[in-house]
Design a protein around this motif. Sequence first.
Motif, PDB file in Angstrom:
ATOM      1  N   ASN A 160      -1.323   6.198  -1.216  1.00 58.42           N
ATOM      2  CA  ASN A 160      -2.242   5.270  -0.551  1.00 58.42           C
ATOM      3  C   ASN A 160      -2.531   4.054  -1.425  1.00 58.42           C
ATOM      4  OD1 ASN A 160      -2.540   6.663   1.856  1.00 58.42           O
ATOM      5  ND2 ASN A 160      -4.291   7.851   1.125  1.00 58.42           N
ATOM      6  N   LYS A 161      -2.755   4.286  -2.707  1.00 59.29           N
ATOM      7  CA  LYS A 161      -3.027   3.182  -3.624  1.00 59.29           C
ATOM      8  C   LYS A 161      -1.837   2.240  -3.705  1.00 59.29           C
ATOM      9  CE  LYS A 161      -4.457   2.197  -8.387  1.00 59.29           C
ATOM     10  NZ  LYS A 161      -4.838   2.799  -9.711  1.00 59.29           N
ATOM     11  N   PHE A 162      -0.653   2.824  -3.727  1.00 58.00           N
ATOM     12  CA  PHE A 162       0.567   2.022  -3.816  1.00 58.00           C
ATOM     13  C   PHE A 162       0.826   1.233  -2.529  1.00 58.00           C
ATOM     14  CE2 PHE A 162       5.129   1.955  -2.708  1.00 58.00           C
ATOM     15  CZ  PHE A 162       5.559   0.992  -3.607  1.00 58.00           C
TER      16      PHE A 162
ATOM     17  N   LYS B 107      -2.025   8.685  -4.753  1.00 64.67           N
ATOM     18  CA  LYS B 107      -1.102   7.748  -5.382  1.00 64.67           C
ATOM     19  C   LYS B 107      -0.344   6.925  -4.341  1.00 64.67           C
ATOM     20  CE  LYS B 107      -0.451  10.320  -9.676  1.00 64.67           C
ATOM     21  NZ  LYS B 107       0.429  11.142 -10.513  1.00 64.67           N
TER      22      LYS B 107
ATOM     23  N   GLN C 158      -2.566   5.806   4.518  1.00 69.53           N
ATOM     24  CA  GLN C 158      -2.861   4.398   4.780  1.00 69.53           C
ATOM     25  C   GLN C 158      -1.683   3.716   5.483  1.00 69.53           C
ATOM     26  OE1 GLN C 158      -5.722   2.673   4.239  1.00 69.53           O
ATOM     27  NE2 GLN C 158      -6.739   4.515   3.491  1.00 69.53           N
ATOM     28  N   ARG C 159      -1.995   2.620   6.187  1.00 66.18           N
ATOM     29  CA  ARG C 159      -1.018   1.762   6.857  1.00 66.18           C
ATOM     30  C   ARG C 159      -0.183   2.521   7.888  1.00 66.18           C
ATOM     31  NH1 ARG C 159       1.159  -2.978   2.887  1.00 66.18           N
ATOM     32  NH2 ARG C 159       1.431  -3.919   4.946  1.00 66.18           N
TER      33      ARG C 159
ATOM     34  N   VAL D  67      -1.019   0.201  -0.059  1.00 70.25           N
ATOM     35  CA  VAL D  67      -1.934  -0.891   0.308  1.00 70.25           C
ATOM     36  C   VAL D  67      -1.762  -2.092  -0.623  1.00 70.25           C
ATOM     37  CG1 VAL D  67      -3.634   0.662   1.333  1.00 70.25           C
ATOM     38  CG2 VAL D  67      -3.853   0.017  -1.086  1.00 70.25           C
ATOM     39  N   SER D  68      -1.029  -1.909  -1.699  1.00 65.68           N
ATOM     40  CA  SER D  68      -0.861  -2.991  -2.658  1.00 65.68           C
ATOM     41  C   SER D  68       0.383  -3.852  -2.392  1.00 65.68           C
ATOM     42  CB  SER D  68      -0.766  -2.437  -4.086  1.00 65.68           C
ATOM     43  OG  SER D  68       0.446  -1.724  -4.280  1.00 65.68           O
ATOM     44  N   VAL D  69       1.277  -3.372  -1.508  1.00 66.25           N
ATOM     45  CA  VAL D  69       2.510  -4.104  -1.260  1.00 66.25           C
ATOM     46  C   VAL D  69       2.328  -5.072  -0.087  1.00 66.25           C
ATOM     47  CG1 VAL D  69       3.907  -2.223  -2.149  1.00 66.25           C
ATOM     48  CG2 VAL D  69       3.459  -2.357   0.314  1.00 66.25           C
ATOM     49  N   ASP D  70       3.218  -6.089  -0.045  1.00 69.81           N
ATOM     50  CA  ASP D  70       3.152  -7.084   1.023  1.00 69.81           C
ATOM     51  C   ASP D  70       3.621  -6.488   2.337  1.00 69.81           C
ATOM     52  OD1 ASP D  70       2.319  -8.959  -0.794  1.00 69.81           O
ATOM     53  OD2 ASP D  70       4.362  -9.614  -1.274  1.00 69.81           O
TER      54      ASP D  70
END
Length: 280
Positions: free
Chosen positions: A273-275, A271, A249-250, A277-280
């Motif tokens: 990808n989940k992390f 793990k 991701q990103r 996408v959750s950060v600013d």
Amino acid sequence: MKNFCYLALAMVLFACHSDKHSRFGNETETETSTGTANKTKKKPAGKKVAASVGAAIIGERVSPGTVIRSGPKGDVIATLADYIPVHCAPAKDGWCPVSVDIDISAAEYTKPLFRKGRKFKVNGVDAGVLEKDIRLPVATNGEKMWANLSGYTEKKNIRGGTVIETALVNYLREHKEHREEDMQAFISNFKLEEDKTLRPYTLYFNYESGIDDPSPLYRIVLVCQGKQLIGVVHSRPLQLPGATTRRLQRNFTIHYFNGIEKSLQEDFAGKFNKFIVSVD
């Protein structure tokens, strides 16, 4: 083994004069242009960064006679001395956005208009001269003050051996067992930060330059598990022969080394990808 690692690192990464590596001390002292003293957005690893040092020390150094221009083929702003540390964004059409933090006085901090011909220093070391009158953004961490000089320079002016992606490829050619222990010299030299949030993985990472994004994400992440380096996450182009590539991701990519179980690859990718996408 530890002494061997440091010797190998010196030979592979920095084929240059031995005194130049320590002259500027930017691995531990140079603040980034985005100023950790002024940064309020959350970093990906969720760690606090000391206000007196930059969070992302990339480590690029320039060749003799390097000039900083206002834009690609633009007006010359400054000339840099050999091996000056700069923060460098990805190159486009042969030009790299760069920035360097120069030492200033209290008076200059109050009135940051700098005149042509002014010689400047980086961490107390002679670093170059301004080639035109210019107003620069300034910052302080309460202990020292600096001005951010930014612009563009040709890609050929950046010493290839000091680019972390190039250095990592060369280092891994000499450390083919991919043991976490063997990577410590590289981790230390590039001042990679450590994070164990994504258990059972240990991440050693730095951030992007901050030139293009005031709250930069990762640039390089060494992913270790069970005392082994299992892969490398990266945001810039990187080629690791024999590795398996997977998009994350990103706009991140990971290279998994040969022999890493598919289930482990899937677990880390999920793990991460989940992390991320959750950060600013």
